[in-house]
Scaffold this active site. Structure first.
Site, short mmCIF file in Angstrom:
data_model
loop_
_atom_site.label_atom_id
_atom_site.label_comp_id
_atom_site.label_asym_id
_atom_site.label_seq_id
_atom_site.Cartn_x
_atom_site.Cartn_y
_atom_site.Cartn_z
CB CYS A 289 -6.59 -4.93 24.96
SG CYS A 289 -7.87 -4.35 26.06
CG ASP A 290 -6.05 -4.78 20.97
OD1 ASP A 290 -5.80 -5.90 21.44
OD2 ASP A 290 -7.20 -4.39 20.70
CB CYS B 146 -8.97 -1.97 24.46
SG CYS B 146 -8.10 -2.31 25.99
#
Ligand code: NAP
Length: 311
Positions: free
Chosen positions: A140-141, A137
Site C-alpha cells: 500500500c505505502d 503494508c
C-alpha cells in the site's frame, strides 16, 4: 433474504470465500459478511495487501493477491453466495438460531462459519506515527518512499518479501531483526540477501520513532544483547512482525486461546455446536492461503453435515 439463513460466513479471504463456494454449491445459500477491508477499499483478507502470490496451486506464473480474491468471490457468487462488504459487529451464540449483527442490521443463522483471519501486529509504540511514517503494508505505502531509506522490522517471510518489494521504490532498505537468525524460508532469505539495496541490522528492536508523524527522521534502536540504544536515520518504517487473530467480536461467545485464536474442538467445530471456524483465525502453524482455503472447505462440509444431522 430468508428470515433465518442456513449459514452465515463471517470473513472473506481464502477461507471465507472457499467456505462460500462449498456452502453455495450445497444449495445452502450462504451469506458472506466480507468485512470492510484492512486499509484497502475492498475486503478479501491479507492477500489484498500482497502483490505476487507464487505458491497458490494452479497458477504456474503466479497471481496477484487481489485478483485471486476477486476470482474466489466470483466463484462463490456464481453458485448463489450473497456477499455483503460489512463487518460483523456483534454475535450472540447463546440463542438459536444464532444472531449476527452488521451495519445496524441483524441476521439469524442456523450455522456460522468464522473465517475472520488475522491482522498485522504493531509494536505498540506508534502513537501518532501509525500510518503516518510507520506502515504495516509495503504494497500500500511503498511507493511513497521513492529513492528514500526505509527500515523494515521482522525476520519472517513477510519481512523478506516486503523488503524485496520495497527495493522497487526505496534506494536503501534496512532489515532490523531482534535476533541473529531469520525465521523466513530459505528461498525468501536468499532473495533478500542477494539484493544489493537490502542490508541487515541484527539483534536490534525499535524502541521509539524520531521526528514528526508524516516526517519521520529515524528510529531509536536498542541492542537486544547489550541493551545499548542508538539513533538510526531513515525516512519510513515498515512493520512485518506477525499477526493477531481477528476475534474481538467473539470474546465471551466461544473458546479462544491465550493469544486470541479460536480453539477448535473436533475438526473445524468450536465449543459452540453449529459454529465452525477455519483459516488464520484458528491456524497458528501453517498460515498459508492454500491451507486457509482448505480449512474453509472443511468448515463448510462440517457445517453442512451438522445441519443435515439437525433435520
Ligand atoms: P512470522 O513468521 O510470525 O514472523 C514474524 C517475525 O517478526 C519474526 O521474525 C519475529 O521474530 C518478529 N517479531 C514478532 N514480534 C516482534 C516484536 N514485538 N518486535 C520485533 N520483532 C518481532 O510472520 P510473517 O512473516 O508475517 O509470516 C506469517 C506466515 O505467513 C508464515 O507462515 C509465513 O511463511 C507465511 N508467509 C508466506 C509468504 C510467501 O510464501 N509468499 C509471504 C509472507 C508470509 P522472531 O523470529 O525472533 O520470533
Amino acid at each position: 433474504m430468508p428470515d433465518v439463513r442456513n449459514i452465515v460466513i463471517i470473513g472473506s479471504g481464502p477461507a471465507g470465500f472457499t467456505a462460500g463456494i462449498y456452502a453455495a454449491r450445497g444449495n445452502l445459500e450462504p451469506l458472506i459478511l466480507e468485512g470492510e477491508g484492512m486499509g484497502v477499499e475492498i475486503p478479501g483478507g491479507q492477500l489484498m495487501l500482497t502483490t505476487d502470490v507464487e505458491n497458490y496451486p494452479g497458477f504456474p506464473e503466479g497471481v496477484q493477491g487481489p485478483e485471486l480474491m476477486d476470482l474466489l468471490r466470483k466463484q462463490a457468487q456464481r453458485f448463489g453466495a450473497e456477499c455483503i462488504q460489512k463487518y460483523a459487529t456483534k454475535v450472540d451464540f447463546s440463542k438459536r438460531p444464532f444472531v449476527v449483527e452488521y451495519n445496524e442490521k441483524t441476521v439469524q443463522a442456523k450455522a456460522v462459519i468464522i473465517c475472520t483471519g488475522a491482522s498485522a501486529r504493531w509494536l505498540g509504540i506508534e502513537g501518532d506515527f501509525m500510518g503516518r511514517g510507520v506502515s504495516t503494508c509495503a504494497t500500500c505505502d511503498g511507493a511513497f518512499y521513492r529513492e528514500q531509506h526505509v527500515v523494515i522490522t521482522g525476520g519472517g517471510d513477510s519481512a523478506m518479501e516486503e523488503a524485496t518489494f520495497l527495493t522497487k521504490f526505496a534506494s536503501r532498505v534496512t532489515v532490523v531483526h531482534r535476533r541473529e537468525e531469520l525465521r523466513a524460508s530459505k528461498i525468501m532469505q536468499d532473495r533478500a540477501r542477494k539484493n544489493e539495496r537490502i542490508d541487515f541490522l541484527w539483534n536490534k528492536t525499535i524502541k521509539q520513532y524520531l521526528g514528526e508523524p508524516s516526517k519521520l527522521t529515524g528510529v531509536l534502536l536498542e541492542d537486544t544483547k547489550s541493551g545499548e540504544t542508538a539513533e538510526f536515520a531513515c525516512d519510513g518504517v515498515f512493520l512485518a512482525i506477525g499477526h493477531v487473530p481477528n476475534t474481538e467480536v467473539f470474546k465471551g461467545q466461544i473458546d479462544l486461546d491465550d493469544a486470541g485464536y479460536i480453539l477448535p474442538t473436533k475438526h473445524t467445530a468450536t465449543n459452540v455446536e453449529g459454529v465452525f471456524a477455519g483459516g488464520d483465525v484458528v491456524d497458528t502453524r501453517y498460515r498459508q492461503a492454500i491451507t486457509a482455503a482448505a480449512m474453509g472447505c472443511e468448515a463448510a462440509i462440517d457445517a453442512e453435515r451438522w445441519l443435515e444431522a439437525q433435520e
